[in-house]
Design an enzyme around this catalytic site. Structure first.
Site, PDB file in Angstrom:
ATOM      1  N   ASP A  36      61.521  15.482 -53.525  1.00  0.00           N
ATOM      2  CA  ASP A  36      61.386  16.770 -52.841  1.00  0.00           C
ATOM      3  C   ASP A  36      61.194  16.481 -51.347  1.00  0.00           C
ATOM      4  OD1 ASP A  36      61.507  19.543 -53.033  1.00  0.00           O
ATOM      5  OD2 ASP A  36      59.351  19.779 -53.198  1.00  0.00           O
ATOM      6  N   ASP A  50      65.146  12.754 -56.480  1.00  0.00           N
ATOM      7  CA  ASP A  50      64.509  12.697 -55.152  1.00  0.00           C
ATOM      8  C   ASP A  50      63.012  12.958 -55.299  1.00  0.00           C
ATOM      9  OD1 ASP A  50      63.977  15.788 -54.604  1.00  0.00           O
ATOM     10  OD2 ASP A  50      65.958  15.599 -55.509  1.00  0.00           O
TER      11      ASP A  50
END
Length: 291
Positions: free
Chosen positions: A211, A209
């Site tokens: 974040d 991802d």
């Protein structure tokens, strides 16, 4: 040098390691408490493998409650000389996209609730940690990734947060602004303890991802992470299998000094060392304490 034994710590999404022959499970007791799970010990080709799921099978242990000292201690007792950590991480760089593997070479420790050393009152030691990743082990991982056609990049800085909550936007923007590349919850104190145990260490950061800094992707959540974890798991297992296929039979000296990190680390004079602590250090520091 001694026989090379390859340890694998499986992070989020990696709770088993298929392909092991002569497989057995072994529960090794540690004076530091309970490790995350039993060890799965076997071979891939001629290479001895010791596998440990960091969060336990079923992912029952959160990052802050992992007994990192017990984990490293039992791996040491099982003969592990080289340790590869597989870890899910968030990215602070657009080019470090979900699904990419990053062979990091530096860490920043922002954890706060974890025991980070085997040493303490009664036996003080300070290991060199300027270069926490074994360069030769990292190169072998790079060669294995290239051979398997797995997208990866070398080097980068991974910051370890305490968790279990994901970052606030302010934290995410701060770490990104400083220039860190990745964020995770488990590299520290694992890497520190591996160095104290004279185990050569390397991390494969599997990006899941961005974040929460990326405006187009929004805040990270478990559902988004798990989706990418499933995609990464097969690549991680192929990476380990190729690494094992080409691994040396004998341990290689580490240019970063992990194989003899304790040679000049212990500062407490022998008459002042605590026998109870020395007994707990039998696996981690037995090489130098018995000398």
């Amino acid at each position: 040098m001694s026989e090379a034994v390859l340890g694998i710590i499986g992070g989020s999404g990696i709770y088993d390691l298929p392909g092991l022959t002569d497989l057995r499970e072994e529960r090794i007791e540690s004076p530091w408490g309970e490790p995350s799970d039993v060890l799965r010990i076997g071979r891939m080709g001629k290479t001895k493998i010791v596998f440990l799921p960091r969060h336990g099978r079923g992912h029952a242990i959160p990052p802050s409650e992992i007994n990192y000292r017990a984990n490293i201690d039992v791996l040491k007792r099982a003969g592990v000389t080289d340790l590869v950590s597989l870890s899910a991480c968030g990215s602070y760089k657009e080019e470090l996209y979900p699904g990419l593997f990053v062979l990091v070479d530096q860490f920043v420790d922002r954890s706060s609730r974890r025991e980070s050393s085997f040493f303490g009152r009664g036996c003080v030691a300070h290991v060199s940690f300027g270069h926490p990743v074994g360069p030769r082990l990292q190169q072998r991982l790079a060669d294995a990734a290239e051979a398997e056609g797995i997208p990866f990049v070398r080097n980068g800085t991974l910051v370890t947060m305490e968790g279990p909550q994901f970052s606030t936007l302010a934290e995410s923007l701060t770490y990104k602004g400083v220039g860190y590349d990745l964020i995770g919850m488990t590299a520290m104190p694992e890497a520190k303890l591996a160095r104290e145990a004279e185990i050569t260490y390397a991390t494969v950061a599997m990006v899941t991802d961005y974040d929460c800094w990326h405006e187009e992707h929004g805040p990270v959540d478990v559902a988004a992470v798990v989706k990418v974890l499933h995609q990464n798991a097969d690549k991680a297992k192929r990476l380990v299998a190729r690494l094992a296929a080409d691994f040396p039979a004998e341990r290689e000296p580490c240019p970063a000094g992990s194989h003899n990190a304790l040679d000049t680390a212990i500062i407490t004079a022998p008459p002042y060392r605590d026998p109870a602590l020395l007994a707990k250090l039998d696996a981690v520091a037995g090489r130098v304490l018995k000398g």
